[in-house]
Enzyme design. Structure first.
Site, mmCIF file in Angstrom:
data_model
loop_
_atom_site.group_PDB
_atom_site.id
_atom_site.type_symbol
_atom_site.label_atom_id
_atom_site.label_comp_id
_atom_site.label_asym_id
_atom_site.label_seq_id
_atom_site.Cartn_x
_atom_site.Cartn_y
_atom_site.Cartn_z
ATOM 1 N N ASP A 158 21.224 17.268 -51.888
ATOM 2 C CA ASP A 158 21.092 18.610 -51.315
ATOM 3 C C ASP A 158 22.128 18.863 -50.231
ATOM 4 O OD1 ASP A 158 18.844 18.684 -52.854
ATOM 5 O OD2 ASP A 158 17.443 19.002 -51.191
ATOM 6 N N ASP A 178 13.300 21.840 -60.785
ATOM 7 C CA ASP A 178 13.507 20.666 -59.944
ATOM 8 C C ASP A 178 12.824 19.435 -60.575
ATOM 9 O OD1 ASP A 178 14.450 19.305 -57.745
ATOM 10 O OD2 ASP A 178 13.745 20.789 -56.308
HETATM 11 C C1 GLA Z 1 14.903 19.735 -53.707
HETATM 12 C C2 GLA Z 1 16.090 20.535 -54.226
HETATM 13 C C3 GLA Z 1 16.472 21.589 -53.212
HETATM 14 C C4 GLA Z 1 15.285 22.507 -52.948
HETATM 15 C C5 GLA Z 1 14.104 21.678 -52.482
HETATM 16 C C6 GLA Z 1 12.843 22.513 -52.375
HETATM 17 O O1 GLA Z 1 15.229 18.963 -52.598
HETATM 18 O O2 GLA Z 1 17.176 19.707 -54.501
HETATM 19 O O3 GLA Z 1 17.578 22.351 -53.676
HETATM 20 O O4 GLA Z 1 14.973 23.209 -54.107
HETATM 21 O O5 GLA Z 1 13.824 20.595 -53.385
HETATM 22 O O6 GLA Z 1 11.747 21.786 -51.950
#
Ligand code: GLA
Length: 438
Positions: free
Chosen positions: A219, A158
């Site tokens: 997301d 990430d």
């Molecule tokens: C980000 C990512 C998500 C998830 C969260 C976890 O928002 O895009 O897919 O992994 O972090 O905190």
């Protein structure tokens, strides 16, 4: 010496453009904790749903025992909030000792013993999005080696608490570090999602060289609106995104919500169909212990999976956006076959959409088609045959289409990369024709 030979091969082979770990020649499939289970760390009050080894062993049991693994759903991926807030005294990441009392290596053995693969989550920055220790540049090698030592098969990296300069250094550095461990580890990069997903900030040629898949956009959340937002962005930008995908390198529109709370069955079929058209990774984020039979049937639809997993690995495109709210999507597949999706954005009633394969750009000829969700073979049709599909509101009709001339040559069981799809599909060929909706 071996290294030198490899470099030469890389330099002269155009096929070696993707991250050279030989992994994910078709989009990866499996289960990922985040969307459904988030950062629930309250094991005291919510022991069944908190991020703990129990959650992952439970899901591994389901993947192995309920027919998922055989269909290709083999990755079981940990997301954020798995680690302790502190590194160990040698500077290595460590799992939260209360929630993962037996540690990741034991979990990894459990997963591997069941014929599955284990994914884990990190972040190229000071902290993960959930506030756990990140992988700063000085820790890239250590963390890659730790993951390899633990028997990890995939890493999602990430990009919270980081910036563009840091990411530009960190993502390629981790790619090299993973390769240098000698363990094949699939590499999912969230880099483009943090840089707006589009050139000139995002370099898809480079991503294809260093990552197996990458999150391009926001997301996913458990709602139809969220799915629509993602679908809109991916197809509005298809000229940029579609050429970036191929064997070993995939755009990732995020997890499948099917089996959760936000989608109707029609919307669930639509997500499955559009993710298959996009050659998207198929990571479910749901509770496999309690999933309904309706959701399971959609996720386990062999022809939809076969289309997603087609070995040519060409991502599909939106062909048509009608004023009526009907859209048509096409993905070219191996052996002259293709997948068509008719998608309705309407909110009133099933819409009868009339078209012909010729109108959709097919070459002259006779075609066979298979209607994916009712699992019915359709009557033979010519390119010029006008047909009507009835598309439910926020639903899809998905067809698998192939030139009729090939049908009796016995080639069809190998049309799909997954061998298991052949026999079932073949069986339908001998069943009664289903009538076209005319
Ligand atoms: C980000 C990512 C998500 C998830 C969260 C976890 O928002 O895009 O897919 O992994 O972090 O905190």
């Amino acid at each position: 010496m071996q290294r030198c030979a490899l470099t030469l091969v890389l330099a002269f082979s155009s096929a070696a453009l993707a991250l050279d770990n030989g992994l994910m020649r078709t989009p990866p499939m499996g289960w990922l904790a985040w969307e459904r289970f988030r950062c629930d760390i309250d094991c005291q009050n919510d022991p069944q749903n908190c991020i703990s080894e129990t959650l992952f062993t439970d899901m591994a049991d389901r993947l192995a025992e309920d027919g998922w693994r055989e269909l290709g759903y083999v990755y079981i991926n940990i997301d954020d909030c798995w680690s302790s807030k502190e590194r160990d005294n040698q500077g290595r990441l460590q799992a939260d000792p209360k929630r993962f009392p037996r540690g990741i290596p034991r979990l990894s053995r459990y997963i591997h013993d069941r014929g599955l693969k284990l994914g884990i989550y990190g972040d190229i920055g000071t902290h993960t999005c959930g506030g756990y220790p990140g992988t700063t540049l000085d820790k890239v090698q250590t963390d890659a080696q730790t993951f390899a030592d633990w028997g990890i098969d995939m890493l999602k990296l990430d990009g919270c608490y980081s910036n563009s300069t840091y990411q530009e250094l960190g993502y390629p550095m981790m790619s090299k570090a993973l390769n240098a461990t000698g363990r094949p580890i699939g590499y999912s990069c969230s880099w483009p999602a943090y840089q707006g997903g589009l050139p000139p900030k995002v370099n898809y040629t480079q991503l294809g060289q260093i990552c197996n898949l990458w999150r391009n956009y926001a997301d996913i959340q458990d709602s139809w609106d969220s799915v629509l937002g993602i679908v809109d962005w991916f197809f509005e930008n298809q000229d940029v995104l579609q050429p970036a995908a191929g064997p070993g390198q995939w755009n990732d529109p995020d997890m499948l919500l099917i089996g959760d709370f936000g989608l109707s069955l029609d919307q669930s079929r639509a997500q499955m169909a559009l993710w298959a058209i996009m050659a998207a990774p198929l990571f479910m984020s749901n509770d496999l212990r309690t999933i309904s039979s309706g959701a399971r049937a959609i996720l386990q639809n062999k022809v939809a999976i076969g289309i997603n997993q087609d070995q040519r690995g060409v991502q599909g495109r939106r062909l048509i956006k009608e004023k009526s709210g009907i859209e048509v999507y096409l993905r070219p597949l191996s052996n002259g076959a293709s997948a068509l999706v008719f998608f309705s954005r309407r909110t009133d009633m099933p819409y009868r959409y009339m078209t012909s394969l010729k109108t959709l750009g097919y070459t002259a000829g006779v075609y066979e088609a298979f209607d994916v969700f009712p699992e019915k073979r359709l009557p033979e049709l010519k390119d010029t045959t006008e047909f009507v599909v009835s598309v439910n509101p926020s639903g899809v009709v998905m067809w698998y289409i192939y030139p009729a001339a090939d049908w009796w040559k016995g080639a069809e069981p190998s049309r799909f990369s997954e061998k298991l799809i052949g026999p079932k599909f073949h069986r339908y060929a001998n069943e009664a024709y289903a009538p076209l909706v005319l």
